[in-house]
Design a protein around this motif. Sequence first.
Motif, short mmCIF file in Angstrom:
data_model
loop_
_atom_site.label_atom_id
_atom_site.label_comp_id
_atom_site.label_asym_id
_atom_site.label_seq_id
_atom_site.Cartn_x
_atom_site.Cartn_y
_atom_site.Cartn_z
N ARG A 148 47.87 40.33 -46.57
CA ARG A 148 47.86 38.91 -46.24
C ARG A 148 46.97 38.14 -47.23
O ARG A 148 47.30 37.04 -47.67
CB ARG A 148 47.37 38.71 -44.80
N GLU A 149 45.84 38.74 -47.61
CA GLU A 149 44.97 38.11 -48.60
C GLU A 149 45.64 38.05 -49.96
O GLU A 149 45.43 37.11 -50.73
CB GLU A 149 43.65 38.87 -48.68
N ALA A 150 46.47 39.07 -50.27
CA ALA A 150 47.22 39.03 -51.53
C ALA A 150 48.22 37.87 -51.52
O ALA A 150 48.40 37.18 -52.54
CB ALA A 150 47.93 40.36 -51.75
N PHE A 151 48.88 37.64 -50.38
CA PHE A 151 49.76 36.47 -50.25
C PHE A 151 48.99 35.19 -50.56
O PHE A 151 49.45 34.33 -51.32
CB PHE A 151 50.30 36.39 -48.82
N ASP A 152 47.81 35.06 -49.96
CA ASP A 152 47.02 33.84 -50.14
C ASP A 152 46.55 33.68 -51.58
O ASP A 152 46.52 32.56 -52.11
CB ASP A 152 45.81 33.86 -49.19
N SER A 153 46.22 34.80 -52.23
CA SER A 153 45.78 34.74 -53.63
C SER A 153 46.93 34.29 -54.53
O SER A 153 46.74 33.48 -55.45
CB SER A 153 45.25 36.10 -54.08
N ASN A 154 48.12 34.82 -54.29
CA ASN A 154 49.29 34.40 -55.07
C ASN A 154 49.58 32.91 -54.87
O ASN A 154 49.94 32.20 -55.83
CB ASN A 154 50.52 35.22 -54.67
N ALA A 155 49.42 32.44 -53.64
CA ALA A 155 49.65 31.03 -53.37
C ALA A 155 48.64 30.16 -54.11
O ALA A 155 48.99 29.12 -54.68
CB ALA A 155 49.58 30.76 -51.87
N ALA A 156 47.37 30.59 -54.10
CA ALA A 156 46.33 29.82 -54.79
C ALA A 156 46.60 29.77 -56.29
O ALA A 156 46.43 28.72 -56.94
CB ALA A 156 44.96 30.44 -54.52
N LEU A 157 47.06 30.89 -56.87
CA LEU A 157 47.37 30.92 -58.30
C LEU A 157 48.55 30.00 -58.60
O LEU A 157 48.55 29.28 -59.60
CB LEU A 157 47.68 32.35 -58.72
N SER A 158 49.57 30.02 -57.74
CA SER A 158 50.73 29.16 -57.94
C SER A 158 50.34 27.68 -57.87
O SER A 158 50.79 26.87 -58.69
CB SER A 158 51.80 29.47 -56.90
N ARG A 159 49.49 27.34 -56.91
CA ARG A 159 49.05 25.95 -56.80
C ARG A 159 48.27 25.53 -58.05
O ARG A 159 48.42 24.41 -58.55
CB ARG A 159 48.16 25.77 -55.58
N PHE A 160 47.43 26.43 -58.57
CA PHE A 160 46.61 26.11 -59.74
C PHE A 160 47.48 25.91 -60.97
O PHE A 160 47.25 24.99 -61.76
CB PHE A 160 45.60 27.23 -59.97
N LEU A 161 48.50 26.76 -61.15
CA LEU A 161 49.31 26.69 -62.36
C LEU A 161 50.37 25.60 -62.29
O LEU A 161 50.62 24.91 -63.28
CB LEU A 161 49.99 28.04 -62.60
#
Length: 425
Positions: A148-161
């Motif tokens: 679940r934390e990996a999901f959130d990390s991917n989402a944060a990276l997508s928002r940043f990029l």
Amino acid sequence: MTLENYDPKRPIVEQPSSSEKSVPDAESGKVDSAVSQAEERLCDGRSLMAEENQNRSPGGFGELQDTDSDESRRAKEKLARRAEDATAENPLSAEGRSHSSDDQVSEESRIRTRRSFLVAGVAAGAGYGFYYWSQHARESEMQPEPLREAFDSNAALSRFLLRDRVLAPTYPLSRAEALRVNGVAGVKRPLIIESYRLQVVGSTRGLGDPAYSADVTGWEYLYSDAKAHEDPGRDTKIDPKLASAPRMAPAGALDQAMAREGRTEQRRPRRGLEEAGESRSTLGPGTSGLLLTLQDLQKLPRHELVTQFKCVEGWSQVVHWAGFRMMDFLELYPPVPGTRYVYMETPDGDYYTGYDLEVCRHPQTLLVTEMMGAPLTQLHGAPLRLHMPTKYGYKQIKRIGLIAYTRDKPDDYWTRLGYDWYAGL
């Protein structure tokens, strides 16, 4: 024998050294050959010195001693160089160096092999340890917390990029086709369109607005008993054989719940009858806000899009959509300061989704009222559904009954069943 003791009349006999005595029989031929070459070169040097002494000393040996110093020194230097050459050409020396090099390579190979096995063992142990830890960690919404934390990390990276501003591709109208029905949670019973109201909570438009209501949850939606003539399709995101499948409510579950509980203006029917259960973000009784009609929404500019609808199951279709941009809706009904998220749910609360405020301001996010040039059908979410070409289909909620602005991350139907909350493409 040293050069200082050299006697031309004395035969030269080389004594084998201790190392040469220990040479195996297989190498004796090579040693004899090398010694013979050295003897020949020394004899050649002796003959050369004798000839030079005779040519230069006709008067006898006494004169030779007078002139011997320079010539003898040069001869000795030549012999020394030839002796060094003979030693260098000795095959035993080259073979010894070869054996020494092979030994060094073998030792280095052994060291590297041990090191490689050690690194591989540590890596395998670490990988198994991570797998065991991730599979036995505490669950968060039907997923181990690390995933679940990996999901959130991917989402944060997508928002940043991407900043939720990248536009999805558009297509010519000739490529559009009718969208298949896939999933009917929240739209199983036909809604009487005249009873529809869109509940809006958290907007700066409040008491002074004609659509203001002190309790938006008290609004009663009316449903028809008529059977829909559409193919309800089949939601393939969940295997019917799974143990969770029996928990999915049948189409008549809401009717049964209403009959058991009774329906009054002060009491809503039971909500969250689908598999994920009731939302933790659903409104409590007495929540104030706006109750908007379809006529209120039609004040917004109309927009059309031909974009691709992508399902997480792996299929996609190009569809022609029409409706109102969500960014225009946010301008007409702005959220209060500090809002970070938008929460939506169906009128019965059975299906619900959550979004970042920024993706709702994306220029291609539509509040859809028409599809393929015709009004929405019941199973496609009439009278109002969401289309987000930058998200998977399970985030594009049908039959929107509530739009609530919030500072807290809202609940999400499929996230509770193990899917990604962000669901970005």
